[in-house]
Design a protein around this motif. Sequence first.
Motif, mmCIF file in Angstrom:
data_model
loop_
_atom_site.group_PDB
_atom_site.id
_atom_site.type_symbol
_atom_site.label_atom_id
_atom_site.label_comp_id
_atom_site.label_asym_id
_atom_site.label_seq_id
_atom_site.Cartn_x
_atom_site.Cartn_y
_atom_site.Cartn_z
ATOM 1 N N GLY A 327 0.461 -1.750 10.354
ATOM 2 C CA GLY A 327 1.853 -1.844 10.755
ATOM 3 C C GLY A 327 2.483 -3.191 10.459
ATOM 4 N N ARG A 328 1.719 -4.124 9.901
ATOM 5 C CA ARG A 328 2.237 -5.452 9.580
ATOM 6 C C ARG A 328 2.971 -5.411 8.243
ATOM 7 N NH1 ARG A 328 -0.394 -10.060 7.162
ATOM 8 N NH2 ARG A 328 -2.134 -8.632 6.756
ATOM 9 N N MET A 329 4.120 -6.096 8.163
ATOM 10 C CA MET A 329 4.888 -6.135 6.924
ATOM 11 C C MET A 329 4.184 -7.054 5.933
ATOM 12 S SD MET A 329 7.324 -4.016 7.329
ATOM 13 C CE MET A 329 8.468 -4.388 6.010
ATOM 14 N N VAL A 330 3.823 -6.490 4.778
ATOM 15 C CA VAL A 330 3.030 -7.214 3.776
ATOM 16 C C VAL A 330 3.639 -6.977 2.406
ATOM 17 C CG1 VAL A 330 0.766 -7.374 2.668
ATOM 18 C CG2 VAL A 330 0.914 -7.021 5.136
ATOM 19 N N GLU A 331 3.697 -8.028 1.608
ATOM 20 C CA GLU A 331 4.198 -7.882 0.250
ATOM 21 C C GLU A 331 3.240 -7.014 -0.572
ATOM 22 O OE1 GLU A 331 5.673 -10.543 -3.589
ATOM 23 O OE2 GLU A 331 4.624 -11.517 -1.924
ATOM 24 N N GLY A 332 3.790 -5.988 -1.213
ATOM 25 C CA GLY A 332 3.009 -5.142 -2.104
ATOM 26 C C GLY A 332 2.166 -4.089 -1.440
ATOM 27 N N ALA A 333 2.278 -3.923 -0.118
ATOM 28 C CA ALA A 333 1.414 -2.964 0.581
ATOM 29 C C ALA A 333 1.581 -1.544 0.043
ATOM 30 C CB ALA A 333 1.698 -2.995 2.084
ATOM 31 N N PHE A 334 2.780 -1.180 -0.377
ATOM 32 C CA PHE A 334 3.032 0.174 -0.863
ATOM 33 C C PHE A 334 2.348 0.431 -2.206
ATOM 34 C CE2 PHE A 334 5.858 3.355 -2.960
ATOM 35 C CZ PHE A 334 5.716 4.386 -2.037
ATOM 36 N N TYR A 335 2.121 -0.603 -2.986
ATOM 37 C CA TYR A 335 1.697 -0.436 -4.379
ATOM 38 C C TYR A 335 0.224 -0.732 -4.635
ATOM 39 C CZ TYR A 335 6.754 -0.532 -4.969
ATOM 40 O OH TYR A 335 8.097 -0.262 -4.863
ATOM 41 N N ARG A 336 -0.472 -1.386 -3.739
ATOM 42 C CA ARG A 336 -1.846 -1.821 -3.991
ATOM 43 C C ARG A 336 -2.843 -0.728 -3.586
ATOM 44 N NH1 ARG A 336 -2.248 -6.173 1.072
ATOM 45 N NH2 ARG A 336 -2.395 -4.575 2.707
ATOM 46 N N TRP A 337 -4.083 -0.832 -4.114
ATOM 47 C CA TRP A 337 -5.090 0.208 -3.900
ATOM 48 C C TRP A 337 -6.459 -0.410 -3.638
ATOM 49 C CZ3 TRP A 337 -3.499 5.233 -3.770
ATOM 50 C CH2 TRP A 337 -2.242 5.512 -4.316
ATOM 51 N N ARG A 338 -7.228 0.270 -2.786
ATOM 52 C CA ARG A 338 -8.667 0.054 -2.694
ATOM 53 C C ARG A 338 -9.343 1.108 -3.563
ATOM 54 N NH1 ARG A 338 -9.465 -4.924 -0.258
ATOM 55 N NH2 ARG A 338 -8.664 -4.968 1.893
ATOM 56 N N GLU A 339 -10.526 0.785 -4.071
ATOM 57 C CA GLU A 339 -11.241 1.761 -4.892
ATOM 58 C C GLU A 339 -11.486 3.050 -4.120
ATOM 59 O OE1 GLU A 339 -15.073 1.845 -7.875
ATOM 60 O OE2 GLU A 339 -15.341 0.962 -5.872
ATOM 61 N N ALA A 340 -11.806 2.935 -2.838
ATOM 62 C CA ALA A 340 -12.068 4.137 -2.043
ATOM 63 C C ALA A 340 -10.829 5.021 -1.943
ATOM 64 C CB ALA A 340 -12.546 3.738 -0.643
ATOM 65 N N GLU A 341 -9.651 4.410 -1.876
ATOM 66 C CA GLU A 341 -8.423 5.205 -1.815
ATOM 67 C C GLU A 341 -8.199 5.956 -3.122
ATOM 68 O OE1 GLU A 341 -5.473 2.658 1.080
ATOM 69 O OE2 GLU A 341 -5.852 1.855 -0.930
ATOM 70 N N VAL A 342 -8.489 5.306 -4.228
ATOM 71 C CA VAL A 342 -8.359 5.964 -5.529
ATOM 72 C C VAL A 342 -9.357 7.119 -5.634
ATOM 73 C CG1 VAL A 342 -8.587 5.654 -8.025
ATOM 74 C CG2 VAL A 342 -7.462 3.886 -6.635
ATOM 75 N N ASP A 343 -10.606 6.868 -5.220
ATOM 76 C CA ASP A 343 -11.626 7.914 -5.276
ATOM 77 C C ASP A 343 -11.220 9.123 -4.443
ATOM 78 O OD1 ASP A 343 -13.251 6.434 -6.948
ATOM 79 O OD2 ASP A 343 -14.454 5.586 -5.306
ATOM 80 N N ALA A 344 -10.685 8.874 -3.261
ATOM 81 C CA ALA A 344 -10.298 9.970 -2.381
ATOM 82 C C ALA A 344 -9.147 10.777 -2.973
ATOM 83 C CB ALA A 344 -9.906 9.426 -1.006
ATOM 84 N N ALA A 345 -8.175 10.086 -3.545
ATOM 85 C CA ALA A 345 -7.022 10.785 -4.106
ATOM 86 C C ALA A 345 -7.390 11.603 -5.333
ATOM 87 C CB ALA A 345 -5.930 9.777 -4.460
ATOM 88 N N LEU A 346 -8.359 11.123 -6.114
ATOM 89 C CA LEU A 346 -8.710 11.784 -7.376
ATOM 90 C C LEU A 346 -9.925 12.696 -7.252
ATOM 91 C CD1 LEU A 346 -8.180 8.871 -9.945
ATOM 92 C CD2 LEU A 346 -6.508 10.412 -8.904
ATOM 93 N N GLN A 347 -10.384 12.915 -6.050
ATOM 94 C CA GLN A 347 -11.586 13.729 -5.848
ATOM 95 C C GLN A 347 -11.444 15.086 -6.534
ATOM 96 O OE1 GLN A 347 -12.490 14.386 -1.742
ATOM 97 N NE2 GLN A 347 -14.514 15.236 -2.133
ATOM 98 N N GLY A 348 -12.467 15.440 -7.303
ATOM 99 C CA GLY A 348 -12.480 16.715 -7.996
ATOM 100 C C GLY A 348 -12.025 16.651 -9.432
ATOM 101 N N LEU A 349 -11.375 15.562 -9.840
ATOM 102 C CA LEU A 349 -10.971 15.431 -11.237
ATOM 103 C C LEU A 349 -12.169 15.001 -12.076
ATOM 104 C CD1 LEU A 349 -7.471 13.676 -11.065
ATOM 105 C CD2 LEU A 349 -7.983 16.101 -11.339
ATOM 106 N N PRO A 350 -12.252 15.447 -13.311
ATOM 107 C CA PRO A 350 -13.441 15.146 -14.123
ATOM 108 C C PRO A 350 -13.446 13.751 -14.733
ATOM 109 C CG PRO A 350 -11.925 16.532 -15.359
ATOM 110 C CD PRO A 350 -11.348 16.423 -13.967
#
Length: 680
Positions: A327-350
Amino acid sequence: MTEGNQLGAAISPYLLQHRDNPVHWREWSAEALAEAAREDKPILLSIGYAACHWCHVMAHESFENEAVAAVMNRLFVNIKVDREERPDIDHLYMTALQAMGEQGGWPMTLFLTPTGEPFYGGTYYPPEAAHGRPGFRQLLEAVRNAWDTKRDSLLRSASQMRAHLQTHLSATAAPIDLPTSALAEAAERLSGLIDKEWGGMRGAPKFPNAPYLELLARSGFPNGPAAHREAFLRTLRSLCEGGIYDHVGGGLHRYATDARWLVPHFEKMLPDQAQFLRHLVWGWRATGEPLFRQRAEETVAFLRREMQVEGGGLAASLDADSADETGRMVEGAFYRWREAEVDAALQGLPDIESFKRAYSVTPSGNWDGWTVLDRLGGSGDAAPAAFGEARIRLFQAREARPRPGRDDKILADWNGLAIRALAEAGAAFHLPDALRLAREAFDFVTARMMRADRLHHATRAGRLSGPALASDYGTMIAAAAALFVATLDARFLETGNALAEALERWHGDGEGGHFMTASDAGDMPLRPRGDPDDAVPGATALVVEGLALLAQAGGEARFGERAARAARLAQGRIGPSGMAYPGLLAGFDRLARGSELALFGFRSNPGFEAMEDTVRRAVDLNRIDLVLNDPARLPETLALSAFAPERYPAVTLCRNRTCHPPVFEPQALAALLGDGRSAS
C-alpha cells in the motif's frame, strides 16, 4: 484576507492534490499578488506537476507537515502553480532560477516580491539540512529574515532580475535570416554527441530529446549524411527496445535514469507519446522495419485505452508512482516484476524461458532486485510481435495492481501535438483507429475548449482554465493542417485558418512576432515570448511550424509569409545561436525546403501500390503527401489543384515554387524525389 487553503476549486489535478495541505495555498492570480502587497509579505511560489515524483516527496515531507505549514503561513503568501496549466509562468520563473545559477527542475521553489519579481530560489528542499542543502524550514526563516532586515538589497536584486527577464524573454529585435547551412552544421555538432552504442546523448540520465532527434532526421533524410540518419535510427531502435518503453501496455516513459535506456523514470507524458509516434513513422518509412510499425500500433492503442477521456480529449499524463503490495506509494510499482510473478502469469505457456531470456527476467532482476522488461540484450526471438500471448498474460496480471494516477486535464497544445502525430501515423500505416482518435481529440478541443472563436489552454470536468497560449494555437493549427492532409476534409483547413487569425489577434506583437501569453492576461509581471525549446519545441517554433504547414496544406501564401516573418524576428532575438533552438531550425527548414506531393489514383489501379511505396520510402520531413482520386477535392489556392493527370496512378510534386509534370512510373518518381532508400 481569505484564510485557509484555496485550492479546492482548482481545475488542475496537481493543485487538487494539495487542497488538503495545511498550507494556505492560493492559485496564481492578480488577487493573490494583491494579497501579498496588502499583507506586506513576500511570496513563496511552488511549481510542479501531477506526474512529478520529487514534487510528491516534497509535498509529503513539508507541505503536509503542520509545523512547516505554520511557518509558511506566518511568513509568506503561498502560491501553487501547475507548470502544465501555466507554462508561461513556469517559463518565466525557470529562466529566473537559471539566471540565479541554479540548474532548474521540479518542484521549483521561488521567493518573490509582492509584485512577482523573484529574488531567491531553488528546486527540491529536504525537510532537514542534507547533502549541502538547507532544510526547508531553516530556509523559510532565513529568507523571511532577509526580507525583513535587508529588503532594500533584495528589491534591488529583484529589479535587476526583472530587467534581465525583460531583455531575455520579451525583447524585440530586427529580423535576420538564418544561414542556409545552420541546420546541417547544428546536426553535425549534435551527431558528435550521440552515444554510438545506444543512441541518444551520451551519459545519464538519458532523455529522448525529441526536438534534437528531429534535427538529426531533418539533416539525414532523404539523402543527407548517413551518420545523421543512423544516429536517429539507432536512438529510435533503443527507445523501442529499452525499458523506457512499456513492453506490456505500450507507450514511452519520460526518460531513463541510466545510460542505456534500461530503467525509466516511470511517468508517461502525452507530448512524449506524440513525438515518439511521429519518429516511428519516419523510421518505418525509411527502413520498413516491423519493429517501428509494431510500436506505433501499440502506442496508438495505449492512447486510446489509457489516455482518452470522455468526449475524446487526451489526458496529460500518468504518474510515476503507484501503490505497491504493502500500500506504500512507490515509483514504478505498477511496471516492475519479480521472476515469480512472471512465472505465475505465464504458467502453462511453452516458451516461458525464452520469454524470460528475451526480456531480461532473472531471479536477481535488473533493477534493485526487480525486473524492468526490456529487449536490449537481443536474446530470444527478435521479431517484435513475438511472445504476444505472454505479453497479454502479463498485461492481464498487471491490471489487478493499483494503477498510477492520471492527470486528466486536457491541454490544447499537448492535444495538438498528439492529433498531428495520430493523423500522420494513420495516413502512413493505414490505421483507421489512429485517424478516428485524432478526429475525436480535435473535435473535443474545438467544441469544448473554444468560446467565441477563442481557444483556451486547459479544461477538466467541463470547466475551462484561462486563455490559450501561443503554443496552443501553434500545435492546433498544425493539427488542423495534418488532419486535412490525411482526410481531405475541408473543415479542418477552415478551422486552421480561423485559429491562425485568432493567434494574431491575441498574441501578435504588431510586428509579426508573438508573445506566449495573451494580450489581455492581467496576472503576469511581463509577457514572455516562447523562443527556447524544452522537451517539446517552444511556443515560437510551434507557431512557425503550424503556420508554415498550414500554408503548405491550403496554399494560402499569407500564412507562409507570417511564418517566415515570425521566424526571422525570433532569429533576430536569439542571435547567431542555432543548435540551442532545434525547433526554430526545423521551422526554417520547412520554410526553405517545403514541398507538396499529390498521388492521384485508386488503390485498385495497377501500379498504385508501387507508386505509394516509392513515396513512402522517400522520407522528407518537409513534404506533405496528399493521396486522392479527384483534383477537385483540393483547395483552389493549392497549386496541385491545377493538375488533372490523363491516367492513374500519377504523382505531381511542387517544390521551390515550381510544379513538375506528372510522373507515372516508380522509377521516374524515385528520380524526382531523390530516392530515400539509402536511409537504412
